[in-house]
Design an enzyme around this catalytic site. Structure first.
Site, PDB file in Angstrom:
ATOM      1  N   SER A 138       5.150 -11.125  15.195  1.00  0.00           N
ATOM      2  CA  SER A 138       6.496 -11.273  15.734  1.00  0.00           C
ATOM      3  C   SER A 138       6.384 -11.964  17.082  1.00  0.00           C
ATOM      4  O   SER A 138       5.360 -11.847  17.772  1.00  0.00           O
ATOM      5  CB  SER A 138       7.150  -9.894  15.912  1.00  0.00           C
ATOM      6  OG  SER A 138       8.348  -9.979  16.668  1.00  0.00           O
ATOM      7  N   TYR A 151       6.776  -0.847  17.970  1.00  0.00           N
ATOM      8  CA  TYR A 151       6.813  -2.036  17.117  1.00  0.00           C
ATOM      9  C   TYR A 151       6.118  -3.207  17.811  1.00  0.00           C
ATOM     10  O   TYR A 151       5.261  -3.875  17.225  1.00  0.00           O
ATOM     11  CB  TYR A 151       8.259  -2.396  16.788  1.00  0.00           C
ATOM     12  CG  TYR A 151       8.404  -3.684  16.008  1.00  0.00           C
ATOM     13  CD1 TYR A 151       8.293  -3.690  14.620  1.00  0.00           C
ATOM     14  CD2 TYR A 151       8.631  -4.899  16.657  1.00  0.00           C
ATOM     15  CE1 TYR A 151       8.413  -4.867  13.899  1.00  0.00           C
ATOM     16  CE2 TYR A 151       8.750  -6.076  15.942  1.00  0.00           C
ATOM     17  CZ  TYR A 151       8.633  -6.055  14.565  1.00  0.00           C
ATOM     18  OH  TYR A 151       8.743  -7.232  13.856  1.00  0.00           O
TER      19      TYR A 151
END
Length: 250
Positions: A138, A151
């Site tokens: 990401s 995350y």
């Protein structure tokens, strides 16, 4: 990575970017296996997507990974690409210990799930003359979002693991890629409901990714233009500013 003639396994391929990539690869003359936990959903995907088959898999369960490996390598011995798309993203408030359960689930799915999947398939893939492992990180691995601390951390860890995997497998037939998405309008963290324009439309993201894979096959990090401000914020000298802007947007 070649974009046609593969047999591709995509974990977490039953929705969002995973399913979108599966559909794009199937349309490009690849055999695609999507893996997920819900058998009924997998059957629905098979029925509505010729060229895509389903495989039950829970990446949070080591036994499920081992069983899936045995099943898919028996049914599809030509398998030569594994894409580790499975992941979860949930907000956490670090003011008290209540965040710990979410953090542990996130680490189990995003980090351990990725590493365990790679561990299961790497030796098998080395027997193929043209193989690929693609991890999915990401932009938040490089500039974190305050709302989702674990995350961010798991994606940063996967990015680091991917670099070393590529280095160690350099003497094999296995190419190692890292897909680095920006915010995309999927159900992950409700981004499909965000009409602010911060999230990239799914089809636009998939178009650009497939274009990169086709036109720049030697790229090791597959990055659309919209993720580059996050990926390079530290190099650009505006890391703190970009992190604060992200924090204010959620």
């Amino acid at each position: 990575m070649k974009t046609t003639g593969n047999t591709i396994l995509i974990t977490g391929g039953t929705s969002g970017l995973g399913l979108g990539l599966a559909q794009r690869f199937a349309a490009a003359d690849n055999k695609v296996i999507v893996a997920g936990r819900r058998a009924e959903l997998l059957r629905d995907i098979e029925a509505s997507n010729p060229g895509i088959t389903g495989l039950e898999l829970d990446v949070a369960d080591p036994t499920s990974i081992a069983e899936a490996f045995t099943k898919v390598t028996a049914s599809d011995p030509e398998l030569n690409v594994v894409i580790t798309m499975a992941g979860i993203m949930q907000p956490e408030d670090l003011h008290s210990a209540g965040f710990l359960e979410t953090a542990e689930k996130t680490i189990t799915t995003n980090l351990l799930g990725t590493i365990r999947t790679i561990a299961a398939f790497t030796e098998f893939l080395q027997t193929k003359p043209d193989a690929t492992i693609m991890t999915v990180t990401s932009g938040l691995a490089y500039t974190p979002l305050a709302l989702t601390p674990t995350y961010n951390a798991t994606k940063a860890a996967v990015a680091s693991f991917t670099d070393i995997l590529r280095l160690q497998l350099a003497d094999t037939s296995v190419e190692v890629l890292e897909l680095v998405p920006p915010a995309v309008a999927t159900t992950l963290l409700g981004q499909d409901q965000d009409d602010s324009g911060r999230a990239m439309p799914v089809d636009e993201f998939l178009d650009e990714v497939m274009s990169i894979l086709t036109e720049r096959p030697d790229e090791k990090q597959v990055m659309v233009e919209r993720v580059k401000p996050l990926r390079y914020s530290e190099a650009n000298g505006n890391y703190d500013q970009v992190m604060q802007t992200l924090a204010g947007s959620h």
